[in-house]
Design an enzyme around this catalytic site. Sequence first.
Site, PDB file in Angstrom:
ATOM      1  N   HIS A  50      16.495 -14.908   5.116  1.00 14.01           N
ATOM      2  CA  HIS A  50      16.785 -15.671   6.332  1.00 14.01           C
ATOM      3  C   HIS A  50      18.191 -16.217   6.134  1.00 14.01           C
ATOM      4  O   HIS A  50      18.424 -17.045   5.259  1.00 14.01           O
ATOM      5  CB  HIS A  50      15.776 -16.809   6.494  1.00 14.01           C
ATOM      6  CG  HIS A  50      16.019 -17.695   7.679  1.00 14.01           C
ATOM      7  ND1 HIS A  50      15.007 -18.125   8.493  1.00 14.01           N
ATOM      8  CD2 HIS A  50      17.148 -18.246   8.185  1.00 14.01           C
ATOM      9  CE1 HIS A  50      15.507 -18.897   9.449  1.00 14.01           C
ATOM     10  NE2 HIS A  50      16.807 -18.986   9.268  1.00 14.01           N
TER      11      HIS A  50
ATOM     12  N   ASP B 277       8.635 -12.104  13.736  1.00  9.19           N
ATOM     13  CA  ASP B 277       8.827 -13.482  13.266  1.00  9.19           C
ATOM     14  C   ASP B 277       7.844 -14.406  13.984  1.00  9.19           C
ATOM     15  O   ASP B 277       8.177 -15.546  14.350  1.00  9.19           O
ATOM     16  CB  ASP B 277      10.264 -13.956  13.450  1.00  9.19           C
ATOM     17  CG  ASP B 277      10.580 -15.197  12.613  1.00  9.19           C
ATOM     18  OD1 ASP B 277       9.781 -15.538  11.720  1.00  9.19           O
ATOM     19  OD2 ASP B 277      11.622 -15.827  12.852  1.00  9.19           O
TER      20      ASP B 277
ATOM     21  N   ASN C 213       6.423 -19.470   3.172  1.00 14.46           N
ATOM     22  CA  ASN C 213       6.661 -20.905   3.388  1.00 14.46           C
ATOM     23  C   ASN C 213       5.433 -21.585   3.978  1.00 14.46           C
ATOM     24  O   ASN C 213       5.440 -22.131   5.072  1.00 14.46           O
ATOM     25  CB  ASN C 213       7.902 -21.141   4.255  1.00 14.46           C
ATOM     26  CG  ASN C 213       7.870 -20.414   5.578  1.00 14.46           C
ATOM     27  OD1 ASN C 213       7.293 -19.346   5.708  1.00 14.46           O
ATOM     28  ND2 ASN C 213       8.511 -21.000   6.587  1.00 14.46           N
TER      29      ASN C 213
ATOM     30  N   ARG D  37       0.575 -19.140   8.701  1.00 13.73           N
ATOM     31  CA  ARG D  37       0.393 -20.578   8.467  1.00 13.73           C
ATOM     32  C   ARG D  37      -0.675 -20.953   7.438  1.00 13.73           C
ATOM     33  O   ARG D  37      -0.915 -22.154   7.241  1.00 13.73           O
ATOM     34  CB  ARG D  37       0.074 -21.305   9.786  1.00 13.73           C
ATOM     35  CG  ARG D  37       1.077 -21.090  10.898  1.00 13.73           C
ATOM     36  CD  ARG D  37       2.459 -21.552  10.518  1.00 13.73           C
ATOM     37  NE  ARG D  37       3.370 -21.578  11.655  1.00 13.73           N
ATOM     38  CZ  ARG D  37       4.691 -21.672  11.539  1.00 13.73           C
ATOM     39  NH1 ARG D  37       5.243 -21.729  10.333  1.00 13.73           N
ATOM     40  NH2 ARG D  37       5.457 -21.700  12.606  1.00 13.73           N
TER      41      ARG D  37
END
Length: 448
Positions: A178, A314, A94, A64
């Site tokens: 993904h 994940d 991301n 994150r």
Amino acid sequence: MTSTLIVNARLVNEGREFDGDLRFADGRIELIGDGLAAKPGETVIDANGRRLLPGMIDDQVHFREPGMEYKADIATESAAAVAGGLTSFMDMPNTRPPTLDSAALEDKYRRAAGRAWGNYGFYHGASNDNLEAIRALDPKAAPGIKVFMGASTGNMLVDDPATLDAIFRDTPVPIITHCEDTPMIDATLAEYRAKYGDDIPVECHPDIRSREACIKSTRLALELARRHGTRLHVLHISTADELALFEKGPLIRADGSRKQITAETCVHFLHFARPDYARLGNFIKCNPAIKDVSDRDAIIRALADDVLDVLATDHAPHTLEEKNKPYIDAPSGLPLVQYALNLALEKVHDGLLTTAQVVQKFAHAPAQLFDVERRGFLREGYAADLVLVEDTPFTVQRSDVLSKCGWSPFEGMTFRSRIASTWVNGVLAWDGEKLVGAPQGQRLTFDR
């Protein structure tokens, strides 16, 4: 640095379990043998028959940082990882901003230096408009290129056919994907909104993010990889249906060649299934979705049968406040790194996998797949990333969770094995009860 000798261990490495001793010094494994005599001044640890494993390499985490540090960061999540026997991690792009060029990539490496408890690598991301950055990527700078062929955080859904084709053609590193078909998911979600409004039951999640959406996207990725001879790694397989698309056999074949196309699954797909939504709700909401009992059982068999090559987490934490929102607003993802190896070892206790298979899928294979230099094995000259496991039961309590989000989907579950010690680069990081010392993680290097 003084050396350390671990004696009377049950070493698990390269398909074997055997009794022996292991010495490490200056961050490296120095000697593996039987009946090794202690040197003057050497630290000696008696394993008393406990299993000694290479540190796990998690090739799929979302820590994150940058941009979402309120729910997780590199320091907190890597601490949870080493407590769980995961000594190296590869973090997804991301973030906010997304990792779409070399400057953003190097910023993440700078952030990890001196703060990461485990060794670290960061993926370069793909978007519809960063093809030149991908072409210019130094192959030694990242484990791979992450391509979201399903909806993601930020500007990272690659849905332009010409761009996808060019990325697969021109990438200088392996592609990881993904695979979920976003138009199919959006259409199904619209149907469920028409039926339920905003009050969609969480039990519908595996129907909205359906197996058909997974299969369609996975087929496309495989077709592109075969067309261009691309090294492709398909992440988090969640359905039995997709397993038939992949080659059965070892990652490294008898002739020394490596599979061109590989697949992985994640620890939560080994444990949870559709009936668990009634009890855990959004706490097991993730993408791709946890599906049926039959999918779970087929995935475990596929790991044992070398259809699936890698086991990962994940790890994708969110705050309790976020997870307690209604289904339509609750984000997808679970905190997993701290108890991932424990969960995999449950399948050993159940007789469904061997410890050697867990080590192959969770340590050896990620190192081989991404060309990680001198990690992932118990070999002389390799990094002393080590995990000592003992078969002592413990029950997960919320107060024990080290991830910043402060919760775990495994609260109240009793595991039959625990992590007794974790060493990172030859330095004790976890003593079975608490973190020790300071972060010792190093930047992963790739032999390319």
